[in-house]
Design a protein around this motif. Structure first.
Motif, PDB file in Angstrom:
ATOM      1  N   ASP A  62      -2.367   5.843   6.266  1.00  0.00           N
ATOM      2  CA  ASP A  62      -1.623   5.605   7.508  1.00  0.00           C
ATOM      3  C   ASP A  62      -1.848   6.738   8.518  1.00  0.00           C
ATOM      4  O   ASP A  62      -1.946   6.491   9.730  1.00  0.00           O
ATOM      5  N   LEU A  63      -1.938   7.974   8.021  1.00  0.00           N
ATOM      6  CA  LEU A  63      -2.167   9.098   8.919  1.00  0.00           C
ATOM      7  C   LEU A  63      -3.549   9.017   9.554  1.00  0.00           C
ATOM      8  O   LEU A  63      -3.702   9.255  10.761  1.00  0.00           O
ATOM      9  N   VAL A  64      -4.564   8.657   8.768  1.00  0.00           N
ATOM     10  CA  VAL A  64      -5.906   8.493   9.337  1.00  0.00           C
ATOM     11  C   VAL A  64      -5.882   7.422  10.423  1.00  0.00           C
ATOM     12  O   VAL A  64      -6.431   7.621  11.516  1.00  0.00           O
ATOM     13  N   ARG A  65      -5.230   6.315  10.147  1.00  0.00           N
ATOM     14  CA  ARG A  65      -5.167   5.226  11.140  1.00  0.00           C
ATOM     15  C   ARG A  65      -4.442   5.673  12.412  1.00  0.00           C
ATOM     16  O   ARG A  65      -4.789   5.250  13.518  1.00  0.00           O
ATOM     17  N   ALA A  66      -3.445   6.524  12.245  1.00  0.00           N
ATOM     18  CA  ALA A  66      -2.698   6.992  13.420  1.00  0.00           C
ATOM     19  C   ALA A  66      -3.511   7.981  14.249  1.00  0.00           C
ATOM     20  O   ALA A  66      -3.308   8.076  15.470  1.00  0.00           O
ATOM     21  N   LEU A  67      -4.443   8.696  13.605  1.00  0.00           N
ATOM     22  CA  LEU A  67      -5.162   9.766  14.292  1.00  0.00           C
ATOM     23  C   LEU A  67      -6.498   9.343  14.887  1.00  0.00           C
ATOM     24  O   LEU A  67      -6.968   9.967  15.846  1.00  0.00           O
ATOM     25  N   VAL A  68      -7.143   8.319  14.330  1.00  0.00           N
ATOM     26  CA  VAL A  68      -8.453   7.931  14.859  1.00  0.00           C
ATOM     27  C   VAL A  68      -8.285   7.347  16.265  1.00  0.00           C
ATOM     28  O   VAL A  68      -7.208   6.871  16.628  1.00  0.00           O
ATOM     29  N   PRO A  69      -9.349   7.362  17.064  1.00  0.00           N
ATOM     30  CA  PRO A  69      -9.245   6.816  18.423  1.00  0.00           C
ATOM     31  C   PRO A  69      -8.897   5.328  18.414  1.00  0.00           C
ATOM     32  O   PRO A  69      -9.191   4.609  17.450  1.00  0.00           O
ATOM     33  N   ALA A  70      -8.283   4.887  19.478  1.00  0.00           N
ATOM     34  CA  ALA A  70      -7.967   3.461  19.619  1.00  0.00           C
ATOM     35  C   ALA A  70      -9.256   2.652  19.505  1.00  0.00           C
ATOM     36  O   ALA A  70     -10.286   3.017  20.063  1.00  0.00           O
ATOM     37  N   GLY A  71      -9.186   1.564  18.757  1.00  0.00           N
ATOM     38  CA  GLY A  71     -10.357   0.705  18.584  1.00  0.00           C
ATOM     39  C   GLY A  71     -11.194   1.026  17.372  1.00  0.00           C
ATOM     40  O   GLY A  71     -12.113   0.280  17.030  1.00  0.00           O
ATOM     41  N   CYS A  72     -10.902   2.143  16.704  1.00  0.00           N
ATOM     42  CA  CYS A  72     -11.636   2.497  15.477  1.00  0.00           C
ATOM     43  C   CYS A  72     -10.893   1.913  14.275  1.00  0.00           C
ATOM     44  O   CYS A  72      -9.746   2.267  14.007  1.00  0.00           O
ATOM     45  N   ARG A  73     -11.553   1.020  13.549  1.00  0.00           N
ATOM     46  CA  ARG A  73     -10.946   0.406  12.368  1.00  0.00           C
ATOM     47  C   ARG A  73     -11.098   1.328  11.160  1.00  0.00           C
ATOM     48  O   ARG A  73     -12.128   1.960  10.988  1.00  0.00           O
ATOM     49  N   VAL A  74     -10.079   1.389  10.336  1.00  0.00           N
ATOM     50  CA  VAL A  74     -10.108   2.175   9.102  1.00  0.00           C
ATOM     51  C   VAL A  74     -10.027   1.209   7.929  1.00  0.00           C
ATOM     52  O   VAL A  74      -9.010   0.532   7.732  1.00  0.00           O
ATOM     53  N   LEU A  75     -11.123   1.112   7.175  1.00  0.00           N
ATOM     54  CA  LEU A  75     -11.194   0.234   6.016  1.00  0.00           C
ATOM     55  C   LEU A  75     -10.983   1.082   4.775  1.00  0.00           C
ATOM     56  O   LEU A  75     -11.817   1.932   4.441  1.00  0.00           O
ATOM     57  N   ALA A  76      -9.858   0.892   4.104  1.00  0.00           N
ATOM     58  CA  ALA A  76      -9.492   1.739   2.965  1.00  0.00           C
ATOM     59  C   ALA A  76      -9.595   0.968   1.658  1.00  0.00           C
ATOM     60  O   ALA A  76      -9.139  -0.171   1.553  1.00  0.00           O
ATOM     61  N   THR A  77     -10.191   1.625   0.654  1.00  0.00           N
ATOM     62  CA  THR A  77     -10.347   1.036  -0.671  1.00  0.00           C
ATOM     63  C   THR A  77     -10.036   2.094  -1.715  1.00  0.00           C
ATOM     64  O   THR A  77     -10.413   3.256  -1.554  1.00  0.00           O
ATOM     65  N   VAL A  78      -9.381   1.695  -2.777  1.00  0.00           N
ATOM     66  CA  VAL A  78      -9.206   2.561  -3.927  1.00  0.00           C
ATOM     67  C   VAL A  78     -10.089   2.006  -5.045  1.00  0.00           C
ATOM     68  O   VAL A  78     -10.074   0.811  -5.322  1.00  0.00           O
ATOM     69  N   GLN A  79     -10.910   2.891  -5.649  1.00  0.00           N
ATOM     70  CA  GLN A  79     -11.803   2.472  -6.730  1.00  0.00           C
ATOM     71  C   GLN A  79     -11.196   2.933  -8.043  1.00  0.00           C
ATOM     72  O   GLN A  79     -11.140   4.121  -8.330  1.00  0.00           O
ATOM     73  N   THR A  80     -10.740   1.963  -8.860  1.00  0.00           N
ATOM     74  CA  THR A  80      -9.936   2.284 -10.034  1.00  0.00           C
ATOM     75  C   THR A  80     -10.529   1.697 -11.307  1.00  0.00           C
ATOM     76  O   THR A  80     -11.233   0.683 -11.274  1.00  0.00           O
ATOM     77  N   ASN A  81     -10.213   2.339 -12.442  1.00  0.00           N
ATOM     78  CA  ASN A  81     -10.605   1.750 -13.727  1.00  0.00           C
ATOM     79  C   ASN A  81      -9.642   0.647 -14.160  1.00  0.00           C
ATOM     80  O   ASN A  81      -9.867  -0.016 -15.178  1.00  0.00           O
ATOM     81  N   GLY A  82      -8.568   0.458 -13.415  1.00  0.00           N
ATOM     82  CA  GLY A  82      -7.680  -0.680 -13.628  1.00  0.00           C
ATOM     83  C   GLY A  82      -6.596  -0.493 -14.664  1.00  0.00           C
ATOM     84  O   GLY A  82      -5.656  -1.297 -14.724  1.00  0.00           O
ATOM     85  N   THR A  83      -6.676   0.548 -15.473  1.00  0.00           N
ATOM     86  CA  THR A  83      -5.736   0.657 -16.582  1.00  0.00           C
ATOM     87  C   THR A  83      -4.307   0.927 -16.126  1.00  0.00           C
ATOM     88  O   THR A  83      -3.363   0.667 -16.879  1.00  0.00           O
TER      89      THR A  83
END
Length: 392
Positions: free
Chosen positions: A99-120
């Motif tokens: 959320d902080l990254v999304r608040a700080l990037v310039p307007a119009g810049c999309r932030v695509l966030a993914t967590v890569q997990t082993n699932g356990t």
């Protein structure tokens, strides 16, 4: 420390900005997968990292990402929350960072966030918490059956499969599927490729990411032990991938497979991620849990300190990392490749293969990929299939 391949200077080539930021939120893992490039490779730097990234480190990282996005007017950035096992960190803390990254990037810049997990550690509650912050989930496993995941065990040697199966079912459920990114699976050349492929499809993933195990000439991947750059080599990985490609190509291809899509894009002259195929500049950077800025951490399979840059988010912008010789080499196209690669007719498609897979002790990275023979055979096979599809 090995010398880094010399790349053209700044006056010769303009660096491509980073677009993917791999943020190590936790440096430890609750599994001990026997082939893991983080914990069983040449670099044991993880032992000296803080277990988790502090709130201060994450705040600094968020500001550096936003600074880079503004400097280069990026329309989008990718945040990959990584580890170790990233879900050893509270999902609420991950969400606060995104959320902080999304608040700080310039307007119009999309932030695509993914967590890569082993699932356990996935639960419905954790998935809801991640979804609330628009964080997608990538699941790492080695196939859709217990015996495919025999090397995925915890520190007491207990199998991870029951938890993996539960995680895959949770992610495929209608209420969680919108946040399901993909299944990442490392290839085992001893496994039956069609059985693995069909078992992965049975988990109903939205996409598959088949990965070659990280290895090089000094520490070869399974099946390529004893291989040398100047001798004929077997192609167990091409054999495996071609079997899957033919089944995928002959079907409706409803589940994208990144490796095949990248190969096809390179054959058609389209941009690629620059990881395995094509000459498109590589554009990923890593932030460790202590705030150190590093090159992609698969370099840890080469030698101690191979991924290091000496930079830190507290003192250095990401633009400083673009000037690091190792990053410049990754972005210098054919100039950093071996002479045999530059003379190869497949250069524009292969791109020399993954930078990490070219390492040879005493010779640096200016070598063909340890997977050179496999890649050549796979590319020619895919090219033939593509030619047949577009020619009457």
């Amino acid at each position: 420390m090995e010398a880094t391949t010399r790349a053209p200077g700044p006056a010769e080539r303009e660096p491509a900005p980073f677009r993917q930021f791999v943020v190590k939120v936790n440096s430890r893992c609750n599994l001990a997968c026997r082939y893991c490039y983080m914990y069983f490779a040449a670099d044991d730097g993880w032992r000296r990292q803080p277990v988790g990234a502090s709130p201060e480190t994450l705040d600094r990282t968020a500001r550096r990402v936003a600074e880079h996005a503004a400097t280069h007017r990026l329309p989008a950035v990718s945040l990959v929350l990584h580890g170790g096992e990233p879900l050893l960190t509270d999902p609420a803390e991950l969400g606060r960072f995104v959320d902080l990254v999304r608040a700080l990037v310039p307007a119009g810049c999309r932030v695509l966030a993914t967590v890569q997990t082993n699932g356990t550690l996935l639960t419905a509650e954790r998935l809801r918490a991640l979804a609330a912050h628009r964080i997608a989930v990538g699941l790492s496993l080695d196939g859709g059956r217990a015996h495919h995941n025999r090397l995925r065990v915890d520190h007491a040697g207990r199998p991870a499969w029951p938890a993996l199966r539960r995680a895959a079912r949770l992610l495929a459920a209608p209420e969680h599927r919108p946040g399901y990114a993909a299944v990442l699976s490392v290839i085992d050349p001893e496994s039956d490729p069609i059985e693995v492929y069909q078992s992965l499809l049975a988990l109903d993933p939205p996409a598959l990411d088949l990965r070659l195990p990280h290895g090089n000439w000094t520490a070869p991947p399974p099946g390529l032990e004893g291989a040398r750059p100047d001798t004929a080599r077997p192609t167990p990985y091409a054999d495996w991938l071609i079997a899957v490609f033919d089944r995928w190509w002959a079907s409706d291809r409803r589940v994208p497979i990144a490796l095949f899509d990248e190969c096809l894009a390179a054959l058609l002259g389209q941009p690629t991620s620059g990881g395995l195929f094509g000459l498109h500049p590589f554009s990923a950077v890593v932030v460790e849990t202590d705030g150190s800025i590093e090159q992609i951490d698969a370099l840890k399979t080469a030698y101690q300190g191979a991924a290091g840059t000496g930079l830190h988010v507290a003192t250095d912008p990401f633009d400083a990392a673009l000037r690091h010789p190792g990053v410049a080499a990754r972005q210098s196209g054919p100039d950093a490749l071996a002479p045999s690669c530059r003379a190869c007719p497949l250069l524009d498609v292969c791109g020399g293969g993954n930078h990490v897979h070219r390492y040879r002790a005493g010779h640096g990275f200016a070598n063909p990929s340890v997977y050179c023979a496999d890649l050549a055979r796979l590319i020619r096979h895919v090219a033939d299939a593509l030619h047949r599809a577009v020619s009457p």
